[in-house]
Design a protein around this motif. Structure first.
Motif, PDB file in Angstrom:
ATOM      1  N   ASN A  99      59.728  17.389  -4.019  1.00 23.99           N
ATOM      2  CA  ASN A  99      59.740  15.920  -3.996  1.00 23.99           C
ATOM      3  C   ASN A  99      60.065  15.328  -2.639  1.00 23.99           C
ATOM      4  O   ASN A  99      60.054  14.105  -2.486  1.00 23.99           O
ATOM      5  CB  ASN A  99      60.754  15.396  -5.022  1.00 23.99           C
ATOM      6  N   GLU A 100      60.395  16.175  -1.664  1.00 24.59           N
ATOM      7  CA  GLU A 100      60.832  15.648  -0.372  1.00 24.59           C
ATOM      8  C   GLU A 100      60.539  16.670   0.725  1.00 24.59           C
ATOM      9  O   GLU A 100      60.302  17.854   0.444  1.00 24.59           O
ATOM     10  CB  GLU A 100      62.327  15.342  -0.411  1.00 24.59           C
ATOM     11  N   PRO A 101      60.529  16.218   1.989  1.00 26.87           N
ATOM     12  CA  PRO A 101      60.277  17.150   3.093  1.00 26.87           C
ATOM     13  C   PRO A 101      61.413  18.148   3.242  1.00 26.87           C
ATOM     14  O   PRO A 101      62.577  17.824   3.006  1.00 26.87           O
ATOM     15  CB  PRO A 101      60.158  16.242   4.316  1.00 26.87           C
ATOM     16  N   VAL A 102      61.060  19.371   3.641  1.00 30.22           N
ATOM     17  CA  VAL A 102      62.048  20.426   3.864  1.00 30.22           C
ATOM     18  C   VAL A 102      61.687  21.161   5.152  1.00 30.22           C
ATOM     19  O   VAL A 102      60.550  21.113   5.623  1.00 30.22           O
ATOM     20  CB  VAL A 102      62.085  21.441   2.696  1.00 30.22           C
ATOM     21  N   CYS A 103      62.680  21.834   5.732  1.00 30.76           N
ATOM     22  CA  CYS A 103      62.427  22.773   6.820  1.00 30.76           C
ATOM     23  C   CYS A 103      62.226  24.129   6.166  1.00 30.76           C
ATOM     24  O   CYS A 103      63.167  24.720   5.624  1.00 30.76           O
ATOM     25  CB  CYS A 103      63.609  22.812   7.795  1.00 30.76           C
ATOM     26  N   SER A 104      61.014  24.630   6.173  1.00 31.61           N
ATOM     27  CA  SER A 104      60.726  25.892   5.485  1.00 31.61           C
ATOM     28  C   SER A 104      60.965  27.104   6.369  1.00 31.61           C
ATOM     29  O   SER A 104      61.205  28.210   5.861  1.00 31.61           O
ATOM     30  CB  SER A 104      59.292  25.909   4.961  1.00 31.61           C
ATOM     31  N   SER A 105      60.920  26.934   7.702  1.00 33.57           N
ATOM     32  CA  SER A 105      61.132  28.062   8.614  1.00 33.57           C
ATOM     33  C   SER A 105      61.708  27.565   9.927  1.00 33.57           C
ATOM     34  O   SER A 105      61.391  26.458  10.381  1.00 33.57           O
ATOM     35  CB  SER A 105      59.815  28.807   8.891  1.00 33.57           C
ATOM     36  N   ALA A 106      62.556  28.417  10.545  1.00 33.59           N
ATOM     37  CA  ALA A 106      63.148  28.069  11.841  1.00 33.59           C
ATOM     38  C   ALA A 106      63.371  29.339  12.648  1.00 33.59           C
ATOM     39  O   ALA A 106      63.746  30.382  12.096  1.00 33.59           O
ATOM     40  CB  ALA A 106      64.466  27.327  11.648  1.00 33.59           C
ATOM     41  N   ILE A 107      63.120  29.253  13.963  1.00 30.11           N
ATOM     42  CA  ILE A 107      63.332  30.366  14.882  1.00 30.11           C
ATOM     43  C   ILE A 107      64.114  29.843  16.079  1.00 30.11           C
ATOM     44  O   ILE A 107      63.743  28.834  16.673  1.00 30.11           O
ATOM     45  CB  ILE A 107      61.990  30.966  15.371  1.00 30.11           C
ATOM     46  N   CYS A 108      65.194  30.539  16.451  1.00 31.43           N
ATOM     47  CA  CYS A 108      66.017  30.136  17.593  1.00 31.43           C
ATOM     48  C   CYS A 108      65.778  31.064  18.784  1.00 31.43           C
ATOM     49  O   CYS A 108      65.596  32.274  18.606  1.00 31.43           O
ATOM     50  CB  CYS A 108      67.493  30.170  17.231  1.00 31.43           C
ATOM     51  N   VAL A 109      65.798  30.475  19.980  1.00 34.43           N
ATOM     52  CA  VAL A 109      65.691  31.226  21.228  1.00 34.43           C
ATOM     53  C   VAL A 109      66.781  30.731  22.170  1.00 34.43           C
ATOM     54  O   VAL A 109      66.925  29.523  22.372  1.00 34.43           O
ATOM     55  CB  VAL A 109      64.307  31.047  21.897  1.00 34.43           C
ATOM     56  N   SER A 110      67.557  31.644  22.729  1.00 34.30           N
ATOM     57  CA  SER A 110      68.546  31.270  23.743  1.00 34.30           C
ATOM     58  C   SER A 110      68.497  32.294  24.866  1.00 34.30           C
ATOM     59  O   SER A 110      68.298  33.495  24.622  1.00 34.30           O
ATOM     60  CB  SER A 110      69.953  31.205  23.144  1.00 34.30           C
ATOM     61  N   ASP A 111      68.652  31.811  26.099  1.00 35.96           N
ATOM     62  CA  ASP A 111      68.553  32.681  27.280  1.00 35.96           C
ATOM     63  C   ASP A 111      67.262  33.501  27.259  1.00 35.96           C
ATOM     64  O   ASP A 111      67.240  34.678  27.636  1.00 35.96           O
ATOM     65  CB  ASP A 111      69.764  33.623  27.361  1.00 35.96           C
ATOM     66  N   LYS A 112      66.192  32.878  26.758  1.00 35.38           N
ATOM     67  CA  LYS A 112      64.858  33.475  26.682  1.00 35.38           C
ATOM     68  C   LYS A 112      64.773  34.645  25.696  1.00 35.38           C
ATOM     69  O   LYS A 112      63.772  35.366  25.672  1.00 35.38           O
ATOM     70  CB  LYS A 112      64.384  33.941  28.069  1.00 35.38           C
ATOM     71  N   GLN A 113      65.794  34.813  24.875  1.00 36.35           N
ATOM     72  CA  GLN A 113      65.817  35.909  23.904  1.00 36.35           C
ATOM     73  C   GLN A 113      65.738  35.359  22.486  1.00 36.35           C
ATOM     74  O   GLN A 113      66.341  34.344  22.159  1.00 36.35           O
ATOM     75  CB  GLN A 113      67.086  36.748  24.072  1.00 36.35           C
ATOM     76  N   ILE A 114      65.000  36.073  21.649  1.00 39.19           N
ATOM     77  CA  ILE A 114      64.766  35.634  20.283  1.00 39.19           C
ATOM     78  C   ILE A 114      65.944  36.040  19.391  1.00 39.19           C
ATOM     79  O   ILE A 114      66.493  37.126  19.532  1.00 39.19           O
ATOM     80  CB  ILE A 114      63.440  36.237  19.753  1.00 39.19           C
ATOM     81  N   HIS A 115      66.349  35.149  18.503  1.00 41.88           N
ATOM     82  CA  HIS A 115      67.384  35.469  17.533  1.00 41.88           C
ATOM     83  C   HIS A 115      66.749  36.111  16.303  1.00 41.88           C
ATOM     84  O   HIS A 115      65.562  35.919  16.025  1.00 41.88           O
ATOM     85  CB  HIS A 115      68.131  34.209  17.108  1.00 41.88           C
ATOM     86  N   THR A 116      67.524  36.841  15.545  1.00 43.65           N
ATOM     87  CA  THR A 116      67.067  37.349  14.253  1.00 43.65           C
ATOM     88  C   THR A 116      66.522  36.185  13.427  1.00 43.65           C
ATOM     89  O   THR A 116      67.120  35.112  13.387  1.00 43.65           O
ATOM     90  CB  THR A 116      68.237  38.017  13.505  1.00 43.65           C
ATOM     91  N   PHE A 117      65.357  36.401  12.784  1.00 48.52           N
ATOM     92  CA  PHE A 117      64.815  35.339  11.940  1.00 48.52           C
ATOM     93  C   PHE A 117      64.101  35.910  10.723  1.00 48.52           C
ATOM     94  O   PHE A 117      63.716  37.079  10.684  1.00 48.52           O
ATOM     95  CB  PHE A 117      63.886  34.405  12.735  1.00 48.52           C
ATOM     96  N   SER A 118      63.944  35.047   9.728  1.00 48.27           N
ATOM     97  CA  SER A 118      63.173  35.354   8.526  1.00 48.27           C
ATOM     98  C   SER A 118      62.426  34.094   8.155  1.00 48.27           C
ATOM     99  O   SER A 118      63.040  33.085   7.793  1.00 48.27           O
ATOM    100  CB  SER A 118      64.097  35.806   7.387  1.00 48.27           C
ATOM    101  N   ILE A 119      61.088  34.119   8.262  1.00 41.31           N
ATOM    102  CA  ILE A 119      60.303  32.905   8.071  1.00 41.31           C
ATOM    103  C   ILE A 119      59.202  33.130   7.041  1.00 41.31           C
ATOM    104  O   ILE A 119      58.810  34.260   6.755  1.00 41.31           O
ATOM    105  CB  ILE A 119      59.681  32.420   9.405  1.00 41.31           C
ATOM    106  N   CYS A 120      58.690  32.035   6.487  1.00 42.91           N
ATOM    107  CA  CYS A 120      57.561  32.104   5.564  1.00 42.91           C
ATOM    108  C   CYS A 120      56.310  32.519   6.332  1.00 42.91           C
ATOM    109  O   CYS A 120      56.051  32.012   7.436  1.00 42.91           O
ATOM    110  CB  CYS A 120      57.328  30.751   4.908  1.00 42.91           C
ATOM    111  N   LEU A 121      55.527  33.403   5.739  1.00 43.27           N
ATOM    112  CA  LEU A 121      54.334  33.889   6.442  1.00 43.27           C
ATOM    113  C   LEU A 121      53.390  32.755   6.817  1.00 43.27           C
ATOM    114  O   LEU A 121      52.813  32.766   7.902  1.00 43.27           O
ATOM    115  CB  LEU A 121      53.593  34.911   5.567  1.00 43.27           C
ATOM    116  N   LYS A 122      53.226  31.789   5.923  1.00 45.21           N
ATOM    117  CA  LYS A 122      52.272  30.713   6.214  1.00 45.21           C
ATOM    118  C   LYS A 122      52.716  29.823   7.366  1.00 45.21           C
ATOM    119  O   LYS A 122      51.924  29.072   7.922  1.00 45.21           O
ATOM    120  CB  LYS A 122      52.008  29.878   4.968  1.00 45.21           C
ATOM    121  N   ASP A 123      54.013  29.930   7.738  1.00 44.67           N
ATOM    122  CA  ASP A 123      54.524  29.139   8.860  1.00 44.67           C
ATOM    123  C   ASP A 123      54.435  29.876  10.189  1.00 44.67           C
ATOM    124  O   ASP A 123      54.695  29.287  11.247  1.00 44.67           O
ATOM    125  CB  ASP A 123      55.998  28.771   8.620  1.00 44.67           C
TER     126      ASP A 123
END
Length: 215
Positions: A99-123
């Motif tokens: 019924n409302e907008p959601v954040c379905s996936s998020a990826i963080c990067v700091s110091d040019k390095q990727i953080h551990t993530f788990s995202i929806c394939l379609k995203d």
């Protein structure tokens, strides 16, 4: 009996700074359609080497498959980049929930390095598109000039690692994404309709052309 969660196990080493680590990758298409990246040991993986890791861990044609999944989504979508005062960049994809907008996936990067993530394939395709723009991969190694600012990475596809339950870092990241508050007017501008291309193919082609021109 609990299901076994199997991760592709990729040790890596960077030649210039002496960094090394082990990253685990899991493509889930049975119970949940998700893609996991888990910085299991050592340093976090540099964001510009996501493409190389996916080429090792995922089936041939993975870019086309991810783009197809993205274009088959049923609701409108939007990507956003948030930058913290410390310089950490968070790449988000918003879509419509029940019924409302959601954040379905998020990826963080700091110091040019990727953080551990788990995202929806379609995203995955639209998120990788904007990450590749900020941290261009090296698609054509033969055109790369040697530079201290362009470290070379070495990868080994090791034996898979199996877990009887999802790693806690993965579960924490999923829960954090679910807790993100989304403004009700998030889709007032910069929104794409279901079926629109992510632009990842065009971004990859542009980076490849730039590599050739700069050789």
């Amino acid at each position: 009996m609990n299901p076994i969660h199997e991760y592709c196990n990729i040790p890596w080493k960077e030649s210039f700074m002496g960094l090394s680590g082990r990253v685990l990758v899991r493509l889930e298409m049975i119970k949940e359609s998700r893609l996991d990246i888990y910085n299991y040991e050592g340093s976090k993986l540099w964001a510009r080497h996501l493409f190389a890791v996916f080429n090792i861990a995922l089936p041939q044609g993975w870019i086309e498959d991810l783009e197809r999944l993205h274009q088959n989504r049923k609701t409108r979508w939007k990507t956003e980049i948030l930058v913290s005062p410390s310089g950490e960049r968070e790449y988000r994809l918003y879509t419509m929930g029940k019924n409302e907008p959601v954040c379905s996936s998020a990826i963080c990067v700091s110091d040019k390095q990727i953080h551990t993530f788990s995202i929806c394939l379609k995203d995955t395709a639209p998120l990788l598109k904007i990450i590749f723009e900020d941290y261009p991969p090296v698609f054509l190694p033969r055109y790369r000039r040697s530079s201290p600012n362009t470290p070379a990475f070495y990868y080994v596809h090791d034996q898979t690692m199996k877990f009887h339950k999802y790693p806690e870092a993965i579960l924490n990241q999923r829960e954090r994404t679910r807790r993100i508050d989304v403004a009700h007017d998030i889709f007032d501008f910069g929104t794409f309709e279901a079926g629109e291309k992510s632009g990842i193919m065009e971004t990859i082609d542009a980076i490849k052309c730039l590599e050739v021109l700069q050789a």
